[in-house]
Write a protein that holds these residues in place. Structure first.
Motif, short mmCIF file in Angstrom:
data_model
loop_
_atom_site.label_atom_id
_atom_site.label_comp_id
_atom_site.label_asym_id
_atom_site.label_seq_id
_atom_site.Cartn_x
_atom_site.Cartn_y
_atom_site.Cartn_z
N GLY A 177 -20.06 29.42 -24.15
CA GLY A 177 -21.08 28.77 -24.97
C GLY A 177 -21.81 29.75 -25.83
O GLY A 177 -22.66 29.37 -26.63
N ARG A 201 -22.66 23.02 -13.88
CA ARG A 201 -21.93 22.33 -14.95
C ARG A 201 -20.50 22.88 -14.99
O ARG A 201 -20.30 24.09 -15.04
CB ARG A 201 -22.61 22.53 -16.29
CG ARG A 201 -21.87 21.90 -17.45
CD ARG A 201 -22.72 21.98 -18.71
NE ARG A 201 -21.99 21.47 -19.86
CZ ARG A 201 -21.36 22.24 -20.75
NH1 ARG A 201 -21.39 23.54 -20.61
NH2 ARG A 201 -20.72 21.71 -21.75
N ARG A 253 -27.78 23.31 -26.30
CA ARG A 253 -26.40 23.71 -26.06
C ARG A 253 -26.36 24.73 -24.93
O ARG A 253 -27.10 25.71 -24.95
CB ARG A 253 -25.81 24.33 -27.33
CG ARG A 253 -24.29 24.47 -27.27
CD ARG A 253 -23.79 25.01 -28.58
NE ARG A 253 -24.19 26.40 -28.77
CZ ARG A 253 -24.25 27.00 -29.94
NH1 ARG A 253 -23.98 26.33 -31.03
NH2 ARG A 253 -24.60 28.26 -30.03
N PRO A 254 -25.52 24.53 -23.96
CA PRO A 254 -25.55 25.42 -22.79
C PRO A 254 -25.34 26.87 -23.19
O PRO A 254 -24.54 27.19 -24.05
CB PRO A 254 -24.38 24.92 -21.94
CG PRO A 254 -24.22 23.49 -22.33
CD PRO A 254 -24.55 23.44 -23.80
N ALA A 285 -17.80 23.97 -16.84
CA ALA A 285 -17.50 24.33 -18.23
C ALA A 285 -16.46 25.43 -18.33
O ALA A 285 -15.96 25.71 -19.41
CB ALA A 285 -18.77 24.76 -18.95
N THR A 318 -16.54 27.44 -12.56
CA THR A 318 -17.49 26.36 -12.32
C THR A 318 -16.78 25.03 -12.14
O THR A 318 -17.23 24.17 -11.38
CB THR A 318 -18.52 26.27 -13.46
OG1 THR A 318 -17.83 26.31 -14.70
CG2 THR A 318 -19.50 27.42 -13.38
N THR A 319 -15.66 24.87 -12.82
CA THR A 319 -14.89 23.64 -12.61
C THR A 319 -14.36 23.59 -11.18
O THR A 319 -14.44 22.55 -10.50
CB THR A 319 -13.73 23.56 -13.61
OG1 THR A 319 -14.26 23.51 -14.93
CG2 THR A 319 -12.87 22.33 -13.36
N GLY A 375 -23.65 26.88 -18.77
CA GLY A 375 -22.45 27.34 -19.45
C GLY A 375 -21.31 27.53 -18.47
O GLY A 375 -21.36 27.06 -17.34
N ALA A 376 -20.30 28.22 -18.91
CA ALA A 376 -19.11 28.33 -18.07
C ALA A 376 -19.03 29.68 -17.39
O ALA A 376 -19.66 30.64 -17.80
CB ALA A 376 -17.87 28.14 -18.94
N ASP A 397 -27.69 13.11 -20.53
CA ASP A 397 -27.65 14.52 -20.16
C ASP A 397 -28.77 14.92 -19.21
O ASP A 397 -28.86 16.08 -18.81
CB ASP A 397 -27.72 15.40 -21.41
CG ASP A 397 -26.46 15.29 -22.24
OD1 ASP A 397 -25.36 15.29 -21.66
OD2 ASP A 397 -26.57 15.16 -23.49
N ASP A 456 -20.38 15.93 -16.49
CA ASP A 456 -19.79 17.26 -16.27
C ASP A 456 -20.64 18.15 -15.36
O ASP A 456 -20.41 19.35 -15.28
CB ASP A 456 -19.55 17.96 -17.62
CG ASP A 456 -20.84 18.23 -18.37
OD1 ASP A 456 -21.92 17.90 -17.84
OD2 ASP A 456 -20.77 18.76 -19.49
N THR A 457 -21.60 17.59 -14.69
CA THR A 457 -22.49 18.41 -13.87
C THR A 457 -22.67 17.76 -12.49
O THR A 457 -22.86 16.54 -12.40
CB THR A 457 -23.87 18.55 -14.55
OG1 THR A 457 -23.67 19.14 -15.84
CG2 THR A 457 -24.79 19.45 -13.74
#
Lengths: 671, 163
Positions: free
Chosen positions: A329, A469, B153-154, A471, A475-476, B161-162, A547, A420-421
């Protein structure tokens, strides 16, 4: 210091050798140098010294003095290195800095950190017990000894010591050599690190034509002298030895003005020279690889094909790589000029406050080995001009980070927050983790994935919550865990929200996006002891109603009469009857007592900047506004360099900072 | 207390009114009237002449735009103390959005023609009103910029974020 044994990372560090003050000078004939090497090897030490290979002097293991580069000299200029064998000069140490530095042995380019194993749903995190043989460094220059001392302060002197480095250093014996032949890129005299060996040595040699005048630095060195049965140096030898560093000093003609250099450099974050030098810089990382003090690393994961185990390996990295400051991000240092500025301002600026000295020893390696010949002496002179008032924040006590090892916890439940979280409620959590503070974070690991820094979103008597989250891959994977699954936790890390400063004050808590979960422990702490505080106002912003996370908590907070809460979104359909607009509009026209209020702000950096600017515009002082910074984090304890932000390591010194502490760095691009 | 004094007091208690000199506030109050509106009441209609400057005293209103074939988009909400219908100061500029009360609300309304006529001869009131209107418009402009920047935005794992 013991000899002839191996050391492990679990062993109690050996006692340092005692420094001695001994004016006696000893004489080691050139022909006897091999006796010294043999004695060191007989003690079980790996002897590392210079050797001439492939046209350069490198430091490698040597078996005898015959492998030392007798007669080798070198010529070094910006972007140029030429070594040659002289037929009329048989000096063993007649060259300047090698492209190798001793950190290759004290802080190797690659170190295995541990193995994570999976057996069904069960995880096990193993830290290897490494055997580190004792090493003798033969021929370290004064600048290199200064570099080792600097790395000692970085890797051993902070709140967290690097275990591997400690094991390697505790087994190191050092034989220094006074520099007689500085190169055209040397500037140790500017940095106060050479050319004469003064400290950090067990023995120090000064090379003359037919042998070496020897000085003793420690009891270990004295023991070697005794066992070699050296005779005293005569007066002429002592006199000749004294002249060697004097000649070297006179030969170093290029200087760096270090008077006020840190302040002058830090005061010029927007100097046009940063962009100009970035046009020449290739970001090849050569300077950081040859630097004897650079310590930035990254951790890579290698999994077995059956995914039952994954090995974590720490490898040298560089702040010049594009990905070094990246988080998904965003990337905090996208421009090459940002990365060059990061390196130079750290090396000569913020390093001073972090570690008590500059991070440069003037060895000149970065100048010699820069393929385009960038000379930091020129860059420093161009950028660090006369200073305006330095734009730095207030001093910061270093948090006592507790790194621990990875410990296993079990997922109790997984609660969806948004598409997504998810929030993972963890059970069987180590008591030290449950005793963490609001605002601290965990390194969260699964085998085969990079560990992710995740803020603790709730402390429970029997565990903690993490709101994550999905992303990226790690984290997934975390959000796909199911009840009963295990994961690894390391922490709690960093410095959290200073709740104690809110006593008897108005409290304003500003959350944006996923900034709410790191604030929830703070909110719950405040509400659990509501009488300690005056007004408590919570404002929450999100992109859209969908969100919003932690909705049950938000509804519960909205039902309270002792909490003023506002929730706004950027975009909404007609079914949303709450406020629409940016989060600052929920408090920018309200009456805030700037003296009596303390603000805690968490969210994406753009949102925190907007909120803190608004609060500053309302008269709040910067030491009353706290934000939680996001940076690329890997080690979590300030040792890998990724999360550096000006003079701070965000993982160790933060992630929570006051605006006063951050100073102007908060609003600078590319920091 | 007469209606004019009530209006003056209520306007004076808002962000908008606090920024006006006392005598200017008196003259402004003489031009307006109070109105209580139900949820769903349309205060302004996009593209039509702006009839009045409206100061929201209580409640909340939605500022929205409609595009053919697309659901009405809420751009922002205005809360107590804020104004809508600032385009009345730039007549004949039409309303730039549709404003609808989404809560039971109370407003102070100042008819455009009378307001403009007073401002033309009252430089003190004119300067104060225009300054407050500019402040409100600037605040919306800044908010719009921040929304365009996608402020939420993350930015990283801890904030979404990731990794």
């Amino acid at each position: 210091m013991t000899t002839g044994t191996t050391r492990t990372t679990d062993a109690t560090p050996a006692m340092d050798p005692l420094p001695v003050t001994d004016a006696t000078r000893w004489w080691l004939p050139r022909a006897e140098l091999d006796r010294l090497v043999a004695l060191l090897r007989a003690d079980g030490r790996t002897v590392v010294g210079p050797a001439f290979e492939d046209g350069v002097v490198v430091y490698r293991e040597i078996g005898s003095a015959a492998e030392l580069p007798a007669g080798v000299t070198d010529e070094q200029r910006p972007g140029r290195y030429r070594a040659r064998v002289s037929t009329d000069d048989a000096h063993t140490f007649g060259f300047a800095a090698s492209p190798t530095s001793w950190k290759r042995w004290t802080f190797p380019p690659s170190v295995e950190l541990g193995v994570a194993r999976r057996e069904g749903d069960q995880l096990r995190f193993e830290t290897p017990t490494r055997e580190v043989p004792p090493v003798a460094f033969l021929g370290a220059r004064a600048c290199d000894l200064a570099a080792i001392a600097i790395q000692d302060r970085v890797l051993l002197g902070g709140p967290v010591a690097d275990a591997d480095y400690r094991a390697r250093r505790s087994g190191t014996l050092t034989i220094g050599v006074d520099c007689a032949t500085p190169s055209g890129t040397c500037f140790c005299t500017s940095m106060g690190t050479g050319p004469e060996v003064v400290t950090g040595h067990d023995l120090a040699l000064t090379e003359l034509d037919d042998g070496f005048v020897v000085r003793v630095g420690t009891t270990t060195g004295r023991d070697l002298v005794d066992r070699l049965a050296l005779s005293s140096a005569d007066a002429s030898q002592v006199e000749a030895a004294r002249a060697v560093p004097d000649r070297a000093r006179a030969a170093i003609t290029r200087q760096v003005d270090t008077n006020g250099l840190s302040e002058r450099l830090i005061a010029n974050p927007e100097h046009p020279r940063w962009a100009e030098v970035a046009e020449r810089c290739l970001a090849c990382t050569s300077c950081t690889m040859v630097c004897p003090t650079c310590f930035c690393t990254s951790v890579s994961q290698v999994s077995d094909l059956d995914a039952t185990s994954a090995t974590s390996t720490r490898e040298w990295d560089s702040c010049f790589t594009l990905g070094f400051g990246a988080v998904a991000g965003g990337n905090f240092r996208t421009r090459r000029q940002d990365r060059y500025r990061q390196w130079l301002t750290h090396k000569f600026g913020t390093w001073v406050e972090q570690f008590g000295s500059m991070g440069c020893v003037g060895c000149g390696r970065c100048v010699t080995w820069c393929p385009v010949g960038i000379d930091i002496r020129d860059e420093l002179a161009a950028i660090a001009g006369p200073p305006p008032a330095p734009a730095i924040g207030t001093s910061l006590p270093i948090a006592a980070a507790h790194p621990g090892e990875y410990v296993v916890a079990t997922v109790g439940s997984v609660t969806p927050e948004t598409p997504d979280t998810w929030t993972l409620s963890l059970h069987d959590v180590d008591a030290a983790i449950r005793a963490g503070q609001p605002g601290q974070f965990m390194m969260v690991a699964l085998p085969g994935f990079s560990a992710a820094p995740i803020s603790i979103s709730r402390y429970r008597p029997d565990g903690i919550d993490l709101t994550i989250r999905a992303a990226g891959p790690a984290t997934t994977a975390l959000t796909r865990l199911r009840p009963g699954s295990q994961l690894g936790l390391r922490g709690p890390l960093g410095r959290g929200w200073p709740v104690e400063l809110a006593d008897d004050r108005d409290v304003l808590i500003v959350a944006g996006g996923l900034g709410l979960p790191p604030l929830r422990p703070l909110i719950e702490r405040v509400l659990a002891d509501r009488g300690r505080y005056r007004t408590v106002r919570l404002v929450i912003g999100a992109r859209t109603p969908d969100d919003l996370v932690l909705r049950p908590d938000i509804e519960r907070w909205q039902a309270r009469t002792d909490l003023d809460i506002g929730v706004t979104v950027d975009r909404a359909g007609s079914d949303w009857t709450g406020p629409v607009g940016v989060v600052t509009q929920l408090f920018d026209r309200t009456a805030i007592d700037p003296v009596r209020t303390i603000a805690y702000v968490c969210g994406p950096e753009r949102m925190m900047q907007a909120a803190s600017r608004t609060l500053a515009g309302m008269g709040m002082l910067p030491d009353r506004i706290y934000v939680s910074m996001e940076r690329h984090m890997e080690c979590g304890v300030g040792l890998c360099g990724h999360c550096q932000m000006g003079r701070f390591f965000v993982c160790r010194d933060g992630p929570v900072f006051s605006r006063a502490e951050l100073g102007d760095t908060f609003d600078l691009e590319g920091i | 207390m007469d209606a004019n004094e009530t209006l003056r007091r209520e306007v004076g208690a808002t962000w908008f009114g606090v920024g006006l000199p006392a005598d200017a506030l008196d003259r402004l109050a003489a031009l307006g009237h109070l109105r209580d509106v139900e949820p769903g009441t349309v205060l302004l209609t996009e593209g039509t002449p702006t009839p009045e400057l409206v100061l929201l005293l209580h409640g909340r209103a939605r500022v929205a735009e409609r595009e053919p074939g697309r659901e009405e988009l809420t751009l922002m909400t205005v809360e107590a103390g804020d104004i809508v219908g600032w385009s009345v100061l730039l007549a004949p500029m039409p309303a730039t959005a549709t404003v609808t009360a989404i809560e039971a609300s109370r407003v102070a309304a100042f008819p455009g023609a009378a307001l403009r006529a007073q401002l033309a001869v009252d430089p003190v009131l004119s300067a104060a009103i225009h300054r407050q209107a500019l402040d409100a418009v600037a605040r919306r402009l800044l908010a719009t910029r921040q929304q365009l920047m996608d402020m939420y935005r993350p930015g990283g794992p801890r904030h979404g974020g990731a990794a």
